[in-house]
Structures are given as C-alpha cells and as structure tokens.
Write an enzyme that holds these catalytic residues in place. Sequence first.
Site, PDB file in Angstrom:
ATOM      1  N   CYS A  49      -2.674  -1.635  -5.775  1.00 39.05           N
ATOM      2  CA  CYS A  49      -2.430  -0.183  -5.787  1.00 39.05           C
ATOM      3  C   CYS A  49      -1.142   0.178  -6.523  1.00 39.05           C
ATOM      4  O   CYS A  49      -1.175   0.750  -7.614  1.00 39.05           O
ATOM      5  CB  CYS A  49      -2.379   0.377  -4.367  1.00 39.05           C
ATOM      6  SG  CYS A  49      -3.925   0.169  -3.444  1.00 39.05           S
ATOM      7  N   ARG A  50       0.011  -0.137  -5.944  1.00 34.44           N
ATOM      8  CA  ARG A  50       1.288   0.379  -6.462  1.00 34.44           C
ATOM      9  C   ARG A  50       1.831  -0.375  -7.664  1.00 34.44           C
ATOM     10  O   ARG A  50       2.111   0.235  -8.704  1.00 34.44           O
ATOM     11  CB  ARG A  50       2.326   0.381  -5.327  1.00 34.44           C
ATOM     12  CG  ARG A  50       2.000   1.358  -4.219  1.00 34.44           C
ATOM     13  CD  ARG A  50       2.846   1.093  -2.982  1.00 34.44           C
ATOM     14  NE  ARG A  50       2.485  -0.159  -2.349  1.00 34.44           N
ATOM     15  CZ  ARG A  50       3.106  -0.708  -1.318  1.00 34.44           C
ATOM     16  NH1 ARG A  50       4.182  -0.118  -0.818  1.00 34.44           N
ATOM     17  NH2 ARG A  50       2.698  -1.838  -0.784  1.00 34.44           N
ATOM     18  N   SER A  51       2.031  -1.682  -7.518  1.00 37.66           N
ATOM     19  CA  SER A  51       2.698  -2.394  -8.625  1.00 37.66           C
ATOM     20  C   SER A  51       1.863  -2.458  -9.914  1.00 37.66           C
ATOM     21  O   SER A  51       2.453  -2.411 -11.001  1.00 37.66           O
ATOM     22  CB  SER A  51       3.181  -3.783  -8.196  1.00 37.66           C
ATOM     23  OG  SER A  51       2.124  -4.623  -7.817  1.00 37.66           O
TER      24      SER A  51
ATOM     25  N   CYS B  21       4.383  -5.422  -5.161  1.00 38.92           N
ATOM     26  CA  CYS B  21       4.002  -4.716  -3.934  1.00 38.92           C
ATOM     27  C   CYS B  21       3.357  -5.729  -2.988  1.00 38.92           C
ATOM     28  O   CYS B  21       3.612  -6.932  -3.108  1.00 38.92           O
ATOM     29  CB  CYS B  21       3.115  -3.507  -4.223  1.00 38.92           C
ATOM     30  SG  CYS B  21       1.540  -3.873  -5.029  1.00 38.92           S
TER      31      CYS B  21
END
Length: 163
Positions: free
Chosen positions: A13-15, A8
């Site tokens: 946050c996301r990955s 990301c």
Amino acid sequence: MHSLLFVCLGNICRSPLARAHFQHLVTQRGLAKQFTVDSCGTGHWHAGKGADPRTILVAAQHGLTFDHTARQVDADADVHEFDVFIAMDNRNKTDLIDLGVPRSRVRLLRSFDPALAHAPEHTLDVPDPYYGGHDGFEAMYHMIVASCEGLLSDALAGKLPSR
Ligand code: 4NP
C-alpha cells in the site's frame, strides 16, 4: 548518487506508492540518474505480489501508473545497498532499527513535510490504510505527495544520511 529505500509493513500500500511518486518526481525533473529508489516491507506476507488494487486505483486517479513486486526487507543487504531508509510510520522505524539498520539512517517520510516541521515524531505516521476504505488511500496519497517534495529538496541539499 542517492539511494533511498521506502519501507512500510506489507509493501503493497504505502511504500510502493511513495517509491513510485518519488521516482515520478525525479524523472519529471531530469534527476533520475542521481537516484536509486526501491521499496520493501518489514513483513513477509505479501512478498512476490503486486501492489494493493486500492493503491493502484488511487495512484491512477492522480495520473500515476507503476509496476511493483512486493519484497521483505533484508537488513544486511539493504544496509549495504541504500543510504537512507524512509519509514512510513513509527512502527516501521522501530522494526528497522530492531533488525539492525543504524538509527541514523532511518527517517520518517512525513518528517520531510515542511508543514509538519515542528510536529512531534510520534504524530508523523502515514497511517496504514489496509483495513480501511478509499478515504484512507486518498489521504495516504496526499501525505506522500506533501512529504516527497521536502525529501527531494533535502536530498539535493545534501541533508540526507550517506554511507
Ligand atoms: P502497507 O499496508 O504496510 O502500507 O503495505 C499493509 C498491507 C498489508 C497488511 C498490513 C499493512 N497486512 O497485515 O497484511
């Protein structure tokens, strides 16, 4: 052996959550020995830090705990280390290609969600939740869960790129 790198922007946050959930799936199914997984960010700002507290919270609310230290992608080294780069959004995908990662080795995470099989690529982002509220983190969690199942199936079916 499959090696997957989740990518990301900030790697907080996301990955990290995608990596942790995918690791959980393969461990739960006794497949951990077949997979090497890691995550990174295209940006450098958060390198060395842990996951965003809001990501840690949403993961914990769904029974998932994990360790994480953010790092920036190293295109040369990571291309040697990983078969496939799983980008969270189209910007991450473009950035990876611009950094020299072969286009054929970069996929969008949500392209593995079977419910989105016919959706155009540009609609397949896991939106960056960083500047929003808890709802964005909850939505991110569900997108990741829906996509990782298809990602695992494709990996086991030999449908992912290899080096
Ligand atoms: P991520 O979210 O890419 O999912 O880790 C972000 C985290 C930090 C920033 C942007 C996105 N930032 O601009 O600092």
